[in-house]
Design a protein around this motif. Sequence first.
Motif, short mmCIF file in Angstrom:
data_model
loop_
_atom_site.label_atom_id
_atom_site.label_comp_id
_atom_site.label_asym_id
_atom_site.label_seq_id
_atom_site.Cartn_x
_atom_site.Cartn_y
_atom_site.Cartn_z
N ARG A 72 0.84 -1.21 0.00
CA ARG A 72 0.00 0.00 0.00
C ARG A 72 0.87 1.25 0.00
NH1 ARG A 72 -2.77 -3.17 3.58
NH2 ARG A 72 -1.94 -2.09 5.41
N GLU A 73 1.92 1.26 0.81
CA GLU A 73 2.80 2.43 0.88
C GLU A 73 3.51 2.67 -0.45
OE1 GLU A 73 5.36 2.07 4.30
OE2 GLU A 73 3.67 2.05 5.69
N VAL A 74 3.90 1.61 -1.14
CA VAL A 74 4.54 1.75 -2.45
C VAL A 74 3.54 2.33 -3.45
CG1 VAL A 74 5.55 0.50 -4.42
CG2 VAL A 74 6.32 -0.01 -2.09
N ARG A 75 2.32 1.82 -3.46
CA ARG A 75 1.29 2.34 -4.38
C ARG A 75 0.99 3.81 -4.09
NH1 ARG A 75 -1.10 -2.67 -3.46
NH2 ARG A 75 -2.54 -1.78 -1.95
N GLN A 76 1.08 4.22 -2.83
CA GLN A 76 0.82 5.62 -2.46
C GLN A 76 2.01 6.53 -2.77
OE1 GLN A 76 -0.02 5.07 1.69
NE2 GLN A 76 -2.15 4.48 1.34
N GLY A 77 3.11 5.95 -3.22
CA GLY A 77 4.29 6.74 -3.57
C GLY A 77 5.21 7.06 -2.41
N ALA A 78 5.01 6.39 -1.28
CA ALA A 78 5.85 6.65 -0.11
C ALA A 78 7.25 6.07 -0.26
CB ALA A 78 5.19 6.07 1.15
N TRP A 79 7.42 5.10 -1.13
CA TRP A 79 8.72 4.44 -1.34
C TRP A 79 9.04 4.42 -2.82
CZ3 TRP A 79 11.49 3.33 2.87
CH2 TRP A 79 10.82 3.16 4.07
N ARG A 80 10.31 4.53 -3.13
CA ARG A 80 10.84 4.30 -4.47
C ARG A 80 11.58 2.98 -4.41
NH1 ARG A 80 7.60 7.79 -5.53
NH2 ARG A 80 8.16 9.95 -5.96
N VAL A 81 11.34 2.13 -5.38
CA VAL A 81 11.90 0.78 -5.34
C VAL A 81 12.94 0.63 -6.43
CG1 VAL A 81 11.37 -1.68 -5.48
CG2 VAL A 81 9.71 -0.10 -4.44
N LEU A 82 14.12 0.17 -6.03
CA LEU A 82 15.21 -0.13 -6.96
C LEU A 82 15.71 -1.54 -6.65
CD1 LEU A 82 17.31 3.15 -6.75
CD2 LEU A 82 15.89 2.41 -8.67
N PRO A 83 16.31 -2.20 -7.62
CA PRO A 83 16.88 -3.52 -7.34
C PRO A 83 18.00 -3.41 -6.30
CG PRO A 83 16.90 -3.04 -9.71
CD PRO A 83 16.49 -1.80 -9.00
N GLY A 84 18.12 -4.42 -5.47
CA GLY A 84 19.18 -4.45 -4.48
C GLY A 84 20.54 -4.68 -5.12
N LEU B 243 24.34 7.97 1.56
CA LEU B 243 23.69 7.01 0.67
C LEU B 243 22.29 7.44 0.26
CD1 LEU B 243 24.00 4.29 -0.76
CD2 LEU B 243 23.20 3.18 1.33
N TRP B 244 21.50 7.98 1.17
CA TRP B 244 20.13 8.38 0.84
C TRP B 244 20.13 9.42 -0.27
CZ3 TRP B 244 17.05 12.68 0.62
CH2 TRP B 244 15.69 12.43 0.46
N ARG B 245 20.96 10.44 -0.13
CA ARG B 245 21.01 11.50 -1.14
C ARG B 245 21.40 10.92 -2.50
NH1 ARG B 245 25.17 13.62 -3.26
NH2 ARG B 245 26.57 13.05 -1.58
N ARG B 246 22.40 10.05 -2.52
CA ARG B 246 22.86 9.49 -3.79
C ARG B 246 21.82 8.56 -4.41
NH1 ARG B 246 27.25 6.44 -2.69
NH2 ARG B 246 27.14 6.78 -0.45
N MET B 247 21.13 7.79 -3.57
CA MET B 247 20.08 6.90 -4.09
C MET B 247 18.91 7.72 -4.62
SD MET B 247 21.28 3.89 -3.98
CE MET B 247 19.84 2.94 -4.34
N ARG B 248 18.60 8.81 -3.95
CA ARG B 248 17.53 9.70 -4.41
C ARG B 248 17.88 10.27 -5.79
NH1 ARG B 248 12.19 10.74 -3.66
NH2 ARG B 248 11.87 12.72 -4.68
N GLU B 249 19.11 10.68 -5.98
CA GLU B 249 19.55 11.18 -7.28
C GLU B 249 19.44 10.10 -8.35
OE1 GLU B 249 23.49 12.59 -6.40
OE2 GLU B 249 22.74 14.40 -5.41
N ARG B 250 19.77 8.87 -7.97
CA ARG B 250 19.67 7.74 -8.91
C ARG B 250 18.22 7.50 -9.31
NH1 ARG B 250 21.57 1.72 -7.27
NH2 ARG B 250 20.52 0.64 -8.95
N VAL B 251 17.31 7.54 -8.34
CA VAL B 251 15.88 7.36 -8.62
C VAL B 251 15.39 8.47 -9.53
CG1 VAL B 251 13.57 7.45 -7.60
CG2 VAL B 251 15.34 6.03 -6.56
N ASP B 252 15.77 9.71 -9.23
CA ASP B 252 15.35 10.84 -10.06
C ASP B 252 15.83 10.67 -11.50
OD1 ASP B 252 14.11 11.92 -7.86
OD2 ASP B 252 15.65 13.44 -7.49
N ALA B 253 17.05 10.19 -11.68
CA ALA B 253 17.61 9.99 -13.02
C ALA B 253 16.84 8.90 -13.76
CB ALA B 253 19.09 9.64 -12.94
N VAL B 254 16.48 7.82 -13.08
CA VAL B 254 15.71 6.73 -13.69
C VAL B 254 14.33 7.24 -14.09
CG1 VAL B 254 14.60 4.51 -13.23
CG2 VAL B 254 16.98 4.87 -12.55
N LEU B 255 13.69 8.00 -13.21
CA LEU B 255 12.36 8.54 -13.53
C LEU B 255 12.44 9.52 -14.71
CD1 LEU B 255 10.86 9.12 -9.97
CD2 LEU B 255 10.19 7.38 -11.64
#
Length: 152
Positions: free
Chosen positions: A109-121, A134-146
């Motif tokens: 439910r939280e993923v569907r609501q957009g509370a989490w961004r999911v990337l492969p481990g 790590l959080w900042r860098r992962m956030r940048e990675r998610v933004d780039a993928v989106l």
Amino acid sequence: VVLLIQHSKDGAAGLVLNRPTGVPASRALPDLEVVAGVRAPAFIGGPVSGSTVMALARDGCATCPTVLRDVHLVRDAAVLKGRLDEGIDQRRLRLYVGYAGWTAGQLEREVRQGAWRVLPGDARVVFDPEPSSLWRRMRERVDAVLALALSH
């Protein structure tokens, strides 16, 4: 940044990868025999069960479930004590106190609501040498993928 270590219809559990305490495990948990004498810092694995200690290791064992390639969960106290007695190399073993947990269907439910961004481990992320950023860098990675997905 949370690595899922268990997921089923009954719920999910994970470990927070980017919260090193900077406090030696033996000082953070003075009443816990398994970490006696351990000078390496523990990570805050999550808000659930602050007396639970687990580790993520690059090397597996007979009782260590594989979480993903080159990442194994060490939760058996005897195995954990043996690994800790060998000494902690933060590139090969990380110690976590507590974990993050979700009830059945809650994480979905939280993923569907957009509370989490999911990337492969990825083991490189789990054993990242700079976990505090790590959080900042992962956030940048998610933004780039989106951004890439939206441009197509």
